[in-house]
Enzyme design. Sequence first.
Site, PDB file in Angstrom:
ATOM      1  N   LYS A  33       1.627  -3.269   4.986  1.00 45.83           N
ATOM      2  CA  LYS A  33       0.607  -4.096   4.336  1.00 45.83           C
ATOM      3  C   LYS A  33       1.239  -4.985   3.272  1.00 45.83           C
ATOM      4  O   LYS A  33       2.067  -4.537   2.485  1.00 45.83           O
ATOM      5  CB  LYS A  33      -0.455  -3.203   3.703  1.00 45.83           C
ATOM      6  N   SER A  42       0.831  -1.197   0.000  1.00 43.29           N
ATOM      7  CA  SER A  42       0.000   0.000   0.000  1.00 43.29           C
ATOM      8  C   SER A  42       0.863   1.244   0.000  1.00 43.29           C
ATOM      9  O   SER A  42       1.945   1.265   0.599  1.00 43.29           O
ATOM     10  CB  SER A  42      -0.928   0.012   1.222  1.00 43.29           C
ATOM     11  N   GLU A  50      -3.188 -11.815  -7.802  1.00 47.53           N
ATOM     12  CA  GLU A  50      -3.946 -10.830  -8.581  1.00 47.53           C
ATOM     13  C   GLU A  50      -3.460 -10.791 -10.026  1.00 47.53           C
ATOM     14  O   GLU A  50      -4.264 -10.710 -10.971  1.00 47.53           O
ATOM     15  CB  GLU A  50      -3.819  -9.459  -7.928  1.00 47.53           C
TER      16      GLU A  50
END
Length: 454
Positions: free
Chosen positions: A318, A312, A325
């Site tokens: 994070k 992030s 993905e």
Amino acid sequence: MKVRIEHDSIGELEVPAEHYWGAQTQRSYQNFKIGTEKMPMEIVKSLAIVKRSCAIVNCNLGKLSEEKRDLIVKVCDEILDDGLKQEFPLALWQTGSGTQSNMNVNEVVSHRGNELAKKDILHPNDDVNKSQSSNDTFPTAMHIAAYTAVTRDLLPQLKDTLDVLYGLSIDYRDIVKVGRTHLQDATPLSLGQEISAWSNMIEKSTEYIEESSKHLLSLAIGGTAVGTGLNTPEGFDEKVCEEIKLFTGDDYKPSENKFHSLSSKDELVNCHGALKTLATNILKIANDVRFLASGPRCGIGELTIPANEPGSSIMPGKVNPTQAEAITMVVAQVLGNDTTISFSGSQGNFQLNVYMPVIIFNFLQSVRLLTDGLKSFTDNCLKGLKPNEEKIKEYLDNSLMLVTALNPYIGYENGAKIAKYAHENNTTLKKAALKLEILTEEDFDKYMKPEDMI
């Protein structure tokens, strides 16, 4: 810009002097300024394999001189050695037969050969395209390009991915965890068993791809314009396939029905169907990984994925499932490609399918994306998967579906009572069984062994 005058059956036009292509290539270059996609170099190189093979056979059959043969072979080998790349500029979105790219190769081979010979000896149609038509050379090149991509790139990567999954399933075979069906808690299994499903998906997909790709070894060469073999010498198709086999090491053979091989693209549609099956399996595996790794504190959190990069731009620390993905976006593209290929394959009107460039472009893209995507997912995610054994044990110990182990001793309905009571009162199965006086503590401990349930 310096130009020279070239001509074709339509007339004369200017061609950039520094390039080897001729009038037909120039017309296509000028008339099809559509998109950014170019005819894949895999097709150009496969056409070079076809041209060199046809030249050798034509020479052996007395249809072409040794001098012309040698020049054609020399230029084709130059193309195959990654030379002359700048000579193949044509848009993918051109004639649906691929004629303009076939002529692009013919013209480049002819002009470059003449330059090497220092005289005008080669003609793009009469010599380089001798005994051929775009209608049989282009589908032949499609099969060669597709088979090469599948067998040289994708299948070896599938083996590498399988080796990693085999290792994970063995390493984690003794870690007992809760199972999940309908996104709800279910009876336990081992983490190794869960991963074995992933490996079997890749195994099955590999088998499907291996089997379907064998049909790509059937070549249209020798069919010429509509499948009749007009203007080809006797046995030309078999001899060219033998020459291609000799050059590539792959067991190519003539199509049994050239009318079918020109008007239908069944082999590519079928093989891409196997690629689609692989893609659907990859989607399941990648989703399992990212859901099981969700968290780390407020999700499932049974798996830990490698921290490859910050997740992030605003939330420090994070870690996101970026490899999952990426490869699931690859899956989306492959499924879209399959729709395009399936529709295009249905458009074989009369004696020729005229959607061939878009079919092979999407096929090769799917193979390339699946190969690269699997390598990235395997190297940067699967190899680094670690179980969170503390979290796995917490879920297992708290699972209400362990009550299934009691069914043979107390019956389904009593088991349901225990599970319901435990759920409504936020207590353990053991405390619920004792509270409802369905089992003694001794019997509960005797029957309730999750490791025996797998």
